[in-house]
Design an enzyme around this catalytic site. Structure first.
Site, PDB file in Angstrom:
ATOM      1  N   LYS A  32       0.846  -1.198   0.000  1.00 15.39           N
ATOM      2  CA  LYS A  32       0.000   0.000   0.000  1.00 15.39           C
ATOM      3  C   LYS A  32       0.886   1.255   0.000  1.00 15.39           C
ATOM      4  O   LYS A  32       1.886   1.280  -0.726  1.00 15.39           O
ATOM      5  CB  LYS A  32      -0.979  -0.050   1.174  1.00 15.39           C
ATOM      6  CG  LYS A  32      -1.797  -1.359   1.178  1.00 15.39           C
ATOM      7  CD  LYS A  32      -2.907  -1.381   2.191  1.00 15.39           C
ATOM      8  CE  LYS A  32      -3.626  -2.721   2.132  1.00 15.39           C
ATOM      9  NZ  LYS A  32      -4.793  -2.773   3.031  1.00 15.39           N
ATOM     10  N   HIS A 126      -8.719  -3.569  -6.124  1.00 19.88           N
ATOM     11  CA  HIS A 126      -8.606  -3.629  -4.664  1.00 19.88           C
ATOM     12  C   HIS A 126      -9.670  -2.740  -4.035  1.00 19.88           C
ATOM     13  O   HIS A 126     -10.017  -1.681  -4.567  1.00 19.88           O
ATOM     14  CB  HIS A 126      -7.214  -3.184  -4.218  1.00 19.88           C
ATOM     15  CG  HIS A 126      -6.925  -3.469  -2.780  1.00 19.88           C
ATOM     16  ND1 HIS A 126      -7.382  -2.664  -1.757  1.00 19.88           N
ATOM     17  CD2 HIS A 126      -6.236  -4.480  -2.178  1.00 19.88           C
ATOM     18  CE1 HIS A 126      -6.999  -3.158  -0.604  1.00 19.88           C
ATOM     19  NE2 HIS A 126      -6.289  -4.259  -0.827  1.00 19.88           N
ATOM     20  N   GLU A 128      -9.733  -0.700  -1.678  1.00 19.58           N
ATOM     21  CA  GLU A 128      -9.367   0.693  -1.415  1.00 19.58           C
ATOM     22  C   GLU A 128      -9.397   1.525  -2.691  1.00 19.58           C
ATOM     23  O   GLU A 128      -9.721   2.725  -2.648  1.00 19.58           O
ATOM     24  CB  GLU A 128      -7.989   0.748  -0.747  1.00 19.58           C
ATOM     25  CG  GLU A 128      -8.018   0.232   0.679  1.00 19.58           C
ATOM     26  CD  GLU A 128      -6.688  -0.267   1.200  1.00 19.58           C
ATOM     27  OE1 GLU A 128      -6.674  -0.832   2.299  1.00 19.58           O
ATOM     28  OE2 GLU A 128      -5.671  -0.103   0.501  1.00 19.58           O
ATOM     29  N   SER A 244      -6.625  -9.389   6.604  1.00 15.51           N
ATOM     30  CA  SER A 244      -6.009  -9.597   7.928  1.00 15.51           C
ATOM     31  C   SER A 244      -5.345 -10.960   8.051  1.00 15.51           C
ATOM     32  O   SER A 244      -5.455 -11.634   9.075  1.00 15.51           O
ATOM     33  CB  SER A 244      -7.048  -9.393   9.040  1.00 15.51           C
ATOM     34  OG  SER A 244      -7.547  -8.068   9.041  1.00 15.51           O
TER      35      SER A 244
END
Length: 283
Positions: A32, A126, A128, A244
């Protein structure tokens, strides 16, 4: 010297009910917008290469089912990270690209630019990018098609939000995303595509989709691929889980028959954690 792209290994065995495929594992680290400097990026990459195990892919790829490892640094760090990891057989990719080849698109980069600095994979879709930068399925589809035209490989990310999960419309949501995002992709190109299932509610939250639940979703995605293409494609496409992923959860995730790897966020920023994930315990 950039190493030649690796071709994913798929081994089919006969079955009375369906084709059964042994798919090459693929672990990917999405950094990221991290770390802060090129020196820190090089240090992280160096730390990772020192931790790779015997079952990760060497440059000569003697072991057909070795674990393919891909790192997605921020754009400014790609070349430096590539130079650091390529001798260890690790591949680099880009976190996004635009669907045009060149032109007046301030702030964007093209596939040919990324390919010229050694990228092999591109993240597409993705969550995001979908939520923060308004990438809708039409834009994602354009990116997927352009990535393939530029002879790169998309990792196509799909996933449901917490609201969609709570409303029990997870499967229809995923089916729609997959159908729209793969529109126009021919069957022969599907061997170059990796799917990443990332439940949005589990990304960066500490919440984890259970391994068996994730496996059921991956199995459902294969039924969608069978409808869109055929059973051979459904059984050969690699599907990662993301959300996660940690050293504590990776072994159980990778023990599931439909999970072919992980797309890792936060844990990929710590060499020891990502190294443990890459060197998951095979069962």
């Amino acid at each position: 010297q950039v190493s030649p792209p690796m071709t994913p290994k798929v081994v089919f065995t006969s079955s009375s009910s369906a084709l059964q495929a042994e798919r090459q594992p693929i672990m990917a680290g999405n950094w990221k917008m991290n770390p802060l400097t090129e020196d820190e990026a090089a240090e992280l990459a160096t730390g990772l290469t020192a931790l790779l195990g015997d079952e990760t892919c060497p440059i000569d790829e003697d072991f057909e089912m070795c674990t393919e490892v891909v790192i997605f640094p921020p754009h400014p760090f790609i070349s430096k990270v590539r130079d650091t990891v390529e001798e260890a057989g690790v591949t680099v990719g880009a976190q996004s690209m635009f669907w045009e080849k060149k032109g007046a698109y301030t702030g964007e980069v093209s596939g040919s630019m990324l390919k010229s600095i050694g990228c092999e994979y591109i993240l597409c879709g993705h969550s995001e990018r979908r939520s923060l930068f308004s990438d809708d399925d039409d834009a994602i589809n354009k990116k997927v098609l352009e990535v393939l035209e530029d002879e790169l490989k998309p990792i196509l990310c799909i996933g449901e939000t917490k609201e969609e999960f709570d409303l029990d419309i997870k499967n229809p949501t995923l089916e729609m995303q997959l159908t729209k995002d793969l529109f126009g992709v021919p069957k022969e190109q599907m061997s170059n595509i990796v799917i990443a299932y990332e439940p949005v509610w589990a990304i960066g939250t500490g919440l984890v989709c259970g391994a068996e639940d994730a496996n059921k979703v991956h199995k459902f995605l294969r039924t969608v691929l069978a409808r869109l293409y055929d059973e051979e494609v459904a059984q050969s496409v690699r599907i990662q889980y993301g959300g996660s992923v940690t050293p504590d959860s990776v072994d159980e995730l990778m023990s599931q028959p439909e999970i072919d790897g992980c797309l890792v966020g936060g844990a990929s920023l710590v060499a020891e954690k990502f190294g443990r994930i890459v060197n998951y315990e095979r069962k």
